[in-house]
Write a protein that holds these residues in place. Structure first.
Motif, mmCIF file in Angstrom:
data_model
loop_
_atom_site.group_PDB
_atom_site.id
_atom_site.type_symbol
_atom_site.label_atom_id
_atom_site.label_comp_id
_atom_site.label_asym_id
_atom_site.label_seq_id
_atom_site.Cartn_x
_atom_site.Cartn_y
_atom_site.Cartn_z
ATOM 1 N N ASP A 66 30.817 42.042 41.032
ATOM 2 C CA ASP A 66 30.778 40.585 41.000
ATOM 3 C C ASP A 66 32.164 39.962 40.919
ATOM 4 N N THR A 69 33.169 37.018 43.576
ATOM 5 C CA THR A 69 32.948 35.622 43.201
ATOM 6 C C THR A 69 34.075 35.126 42.317
ATOM 7 N N GLU A 106 28.077 40.438 28.434
ATOM 8 C CA GLU A 106 28.117 40.355 29.895
ATOM 9 C C GLU A 106 29.357 39.607 30.377
ATOM 10 N N ASP A 124 32.295 35.746 33.675
ATOM 11 C CA ASP A 124 30.915 36.196 33.485
ATOM 12 C C ASP A 124 30.625 37.335 34.466
ATOM 13 N N GLY A 126 27.818 38.821 34.514
ATOM 14 C CA GLY A 126 26.387 38.758 34.813
ATOM 15 C C GLY A 126 26.172 37.974 36.099
ATOM 16 N N THR A 127 25.155 37.148 36.123
ATOM 17 C CA THR A 127 24.834 36.438 37.370
ATOM 18 C C THR A 127 24.800 34.925 37.222
ATOM 19 N N LYS A 128 25.154 34.407 36.022
ATOM 20 C CA LYS A 128 24.980 32.975 35.798
ATOM 21 C C LYS A 128 26.293 32.191 35.767
ATOM 22 N N ALA A 129 27.418 32.876 35.831
ATOM 23 C CA ALA A 129 28.729 32.227 35.845
ATOM 24 C C ALA A 129 28.920 31.284 34.665
ATOM 25 N N LYS A 130 28.517 31.765 33.484
ATOM 26 C CA LYS A 130 28.665 30.954 32.273
ATOM 27 C C LYS A 130 30.062 31.119 31.684
ATOM 28 N N LYS A 132 32.517 32.119 28.681
ATOM 29 C CA LYS A 132 32.364 33.289 27.835
ATOM 30 C C LYS A 132 33.354 33.287 26.668
ATOM 31 N N SER A 224 36.018 29.823 31.114
ATOM 32 C CA SER A 224 35.443 30.248 32.389
ATOM 33 C C SER A 224 36.527 30.873 33.262
#
Length: 240
Positions: A66, A69, A106, A124, A126-130, A132, A224
Motif C-alpha cells: 500500500d 498510495t 495498522e 495508514d 490498512g485501507t482507510k487512510a486514517k 495515525k 497523516s
C-alpha cells in the motif's frame, strides 16, 4: 687605584649577574605565557557530524504494501523538498521496501533518504487512510576520533538540525551512546517547526571511550501521510 678598579669591576659583575638573572626569569616567564597561549589556541575544540540520510530506523521491516498510495500522496503534498531539488528518486507508483517499518495500529513509518537529509512520515498501512499515532527510534552513528593529539576526546554538546510540518510530529527524546553505554539523555522535548538547529550542551564534558551514536525518538500524534519530519544532520562538539 687598583682597589677602586676592583670595586667597580665587582659592581659591574653584580649588575650583570642580576641583569642576567632577571633576563633568564623574563625568558622563562615569556615561555610560560607562550605555552599558556598555545594551550588556549590549540584547545582542539572541533565537531563531528553525520548527514541525516545516514539514519537507521529501529523496528520491524515492512514490505511496502500500500506504499504506492502513500507515495502518490507524498508527491502531491510535500513541496519544500521538491522545490529545494534534493528529493529526486520518487515517481508515480513508487514503493519503499527497505526504508519502511511497521508500528502498532495498522500504521507504518517510511524514511526517504535524500540529498538534503532524511524525510520521515507515518501513514495508514490498512485501507482507510486514517491519521495515525506512533513512535519510533532513529539511530545515527557519529565518526568518532577517540584520541586526538595523544589526548582522549571529550564530548560537550549534541546538535540536531531538523524541521517538521506539524506540531504533532516531533522529536521527543535525544540520547547519546558511547558504544553500549548511554552518556546523555533529554526526554519530553518537542522539536518541530521550521528548519532549526537544536543544541544540547552537557553540564560537564564526558570522556569518549569507544564510538558515538545519537538516538532520536520521533513521535506522531494523529498525523497523516502528508505530514513530514525532516532530519538534515546531527553532530557533536568535541574537546581534546
Amino acid at each position: 687605584m687598583k682597589t677602586i678598579n676592583q670595586t667597580n669591576r665587582r659592581r659591574f659583575l653584580n649588575k650583570l649577574i642580576k641583569g642576567a638573572a632577571f633576563g633568564t626569569l623574563g625568558v622563562l616567564f615569556t615561555n610560560k605565557l607562550a605555552a599558556s597561549n598555545n594551550t588556549n589556541n590549540l584547545a582542539n575544540i572541533f565537531a563531528m557530524w553525520t548527514h541525516g540520510s545516514e539514519g537507521k530506523m529501529e523496528g520491524v521491516f515492512h514490505d511496502g504494501k500500500d506504499a504506492v498510495t502513500f507515495g502518490d500522496k507524498l508527491l502531491s503534498k510535500i513541496r519544500t523538498p521538491l522545490t529545494a531539488g534534493y528529493l529526486r528518486g520518487i515517481t508515480k507508483g513508487t514503493k519503499f521496501p527497505g526504508n519502511t517499518i511497521s508500528i502498532p495500529g495498522e500504521a507504518a513509518v517510511t524514511m526517504v533518504s535524500t540529498s538534503g537529509g532524511a524525510i520521515f512520515t507515518i501513514w495508514d498501512s490498512g485501507t482507510k487512510a486514517k491519521s495515525k499515532n506512533g513512535a519510533f527510534w532513529v539511530h545515527f552513528t557519529i565518526p568518532t576520533p577517540v584520541i586526538a593529539n595523544s589526548v582522549r576526546v571529550k564530548v560537550s554538546k549534541i546538535l540536531v538540525k531538523c524541521a517538521s510540518t506539524n506540531i504533532n510530529f516531533y522529536i521527543s527524546d535525544v540520547e547519546l551512546w558511547d558504544a553500549n553505554v548511554r552518556i546523555y539523555n533529554k526526554e519530553n522535548q518537542k522539536l518541530w517547526g521550521p528548519d532549526t538547529m537544536h543544541a544540547f550542551p552537557f553540564g560537564s564534558p564526558r570522556t569518549v571511550k569507544y564510538g558515538l551514536c545519537i538516538s532520536l525518538k520521533i513521535v506522531g500524534e494523529r498525523v497523516s501521510a502528508d505530514q513530514i519530519l525532516e532530519i538534515s544532520g546531527v553532530g557533536v562538539d568535541l574537546i581534546a
